[in-house]
Design a protein around this motif. Sequence first.
Motif, short mmCIF file in Angstrom:
data_model
loop_
_atom_site.label_atom_id
_atom_site.label_comp_id
_atom_site.label_asym_id
_atom_site.label_seq_id
_atom_site.Cartn_x
_atom_site.Cartn_y
_atom_site.Cartn_z
N ARG A 164 0.81 -1.22 0.00
CA ARG A 164 0.00 0.00 0.00
C ARG A 164 0.85 1.27 0.00
NH1 ARG A 164 -0.64 -2.12 5.27
NH2 ARG A 164 0.40 -0.84 6.87
N CYS A 189 -1.44 -3.38 -6.00
CA CYS A 189 -0.84 -2.12 -5.55
C CYS A 189 -1.74 -0.97 -6.00
CB CYS A 189 0.56 -1.95 -6.14
SG CYS A 189 1.80 -3.06 -5.42
N HIS A 190 -1.63 0.16 -5.31
CA HIS A 190 -2.50 1.30 -5.62
C HIS A 190 -1.84 2.15 -6.70
CE1 HIS A 190 -5.55 4.31 -5.17
NE2 HIS A 190 -4.65 5.24 -4.88
N THR A 192 -1.95 4.94 -9.66
CA THR A 192 -2.72 6.14 -10.02
C THR A 192 -2.59 6.37 -11.52
OG1 THR A 192 -0.83 7.60 -9.59
CG2 THR A 192 -2.36 7.17 -7.77
N GLN A 211 3.20 8.33 -4.21
CA GLN A 211 2.25 7.49 -4.91
C GLN A 211 2.93 6.76 -6.06
OE1 GLN A 211 -0.81 10.12 -6.34
NE2 GLN A 211 0.50 11.08 -7.87
N THR A 236 -5.28 -3.72 -10.02
CA THR A 236 -4.79 -2.34 -10.00
C THR A 236 -5.79 -1.35 -10.59
OG1 THR A 236 -3.68 -2.69 -12.13
CG2 THR A 236 -2.39 -3.08 -10.13
#
Length: 647
Positions: A164, A189-190, A192, A211, A236
């Motif tokens: 995270r 995983c985060h 963007t 990020q 994702t």
Amino acid sequence: MAESLPLEMVTYILSFLPLSDQKEASLVSRAWYCAAQIALREASVQYNIPVSSASLPAIKSLGLRGITCISLTNLDGSPASLQVLRSVTHHLGPHLQSLCLGGGSPTEASFVALILGCPALRILDLSGCNSLFTSGMLLAQPETAQQVQQALSGLRELSLASLRDLADLSFNRLSSCAPCLERLSLAYCHLTFQLGPAWGTIGPQDSSPSQLSFRNLLRFLKERAGRLHALDLSGTGLPPEALRALGQVAGLQLQELSLHSCRDLSTEAVAALCHQQPGLTSLDLSGCSELADGAVLAVSRGLRHLRRLSLRKLQRLTDAGCSALGGLCELQSLDLAECCLVRGRELAQSLGSVCAAPPPLASLSLAYCSSLKDASVLSLIPGLGPRLRVLDLSSCVALTNQTLQAICTYLTRLSVLRLAWCKELGDWGLLGLGEPIQAPSQEPQLRAKLRRNLSRSFLPQPHEELEYRASSPKDPSPQPQGPSLLMLQALQELDLTACSKLTDASLTKVLQFPQLRQLSLSLLPALTDKALVAVAKGCPSLERLALSHCSLLSDQGWAQAASSWPRLQHLNLSSCSQLTEQLSVSGAAHGGGWLGLGWACRQLRMVDVAMCPGISIASVRRFQAQLPEVICIQSRFVGGADLTLTL
């Protein structure tokens, strides 16, 4: 004779045996022990090491044996963990090739020290190790990064799943230390995503410290396009525009791509990917809920060399899409589980016509395809060919004995067969017998219905025709005939969970598989001690056994059966209401019933006795003391706990 064989030949022979058999063979002699250790190393068997001071002797022993693959569990920043890491570095580090720290919480300093002591690493798994990336300072010192780069110069596979706190800066630092990376996982995983033409135009100096951006990942892919061939971006939230941009990376030639649960992907984006990456051999689109038949059509047209395809949980996929699978001539593994609209008719036609020959399928999953019927499966099975080893039809509730007998006729080389919750399967199917045709009743419909309701028992009863065939005093049950389950002698895993029509009449006769390693007979209300003893005699190699909610099993049955399973490691007895902790007459010295299991099955590692009213917490503790090797004992609500008050 065996002692005179060269070590290389014994090693080659043992390499064909399952892991449990190799362990048994290693006890024969010193020469066989050495051969078994070499075979284990060549097979890259992973050893799970719990992080505690009690593991230190085992680590030293593994180091002397030259073990190359380990997984450290329960790793944290405690002194005991630091001691274990130092021991691993000293005894295993020089020849360690695969290291898994998944879910652990190592400190940055201990991690760096560990990596520096493992210069031969090829595989590194840091899934869920959030403690390494929370501060964002991992490998921030140039001197440390240079040393780690030298240690990871041969790293080929890196897993950073479920992190995270992973950000661009920390990802760039770590990935730059592995210049030869070929496989990368960023699953869950985060990531963007910033829409627009600016994707991939940033440099390393623009990387975000907080990020993980898709722009930064795209830049990494462009730099490593010539070497990277496997990528996992499952979970994702990859949008269609990002998938198109990924496929357009110049020089990128992916062989494996996993996009599990990327729910926003469109059919058009998948079609573009298949056009841009025609060399894919493995593709996972399971859980991409927006995809429909057009995506499968694009896959079949664009990925001619595909070997593994997962389309699990595609709720919009229909038989029309399955008809396109006929173009995949090299397909070896197909997963269509939970595709509720698939009826199987077009699938049978397409797989039966692949390149005018049976497909090379080794694994097929149609689990939870509730629309599947006997007719389509019967036309599908003959065309699957002799290479099929794994077949999963769990929860295909409409399938009957006809399907089972077709499996026993055409798929005799199966090693894994899962038929859980196929409630229409009965004794007739397992025994290979034809069901008798009952004459229509001459009574009025109302009277016949009333009689059936009054005579219906809670437990399934053997059919009266089966009882007639079992009338011989020498043989109290009918013998298998025709295509019975006994024809699948290569079975290593069998799941008959919740096939509630099965009784002792068939189970005592057909469960005779010397190679069977895993068996599930949970939720069979008519299973008794008689069948349990028959299973013990017919399946002596069991390592995993599930018998939960079998309320007719008693201590006497276990007293006779347990001694036949010396390899048993996982045992599920939850909700077996007659199981107790009392001593039996035959095993009074060691204890029968629940406690007697510990003396008979010395390799047990996991036991589940939850909701067994005849077992107390005190007996669970005695069992744990009796078998300290048992890692986990599930004992919730034992001793007849009142669930209404507990919940």
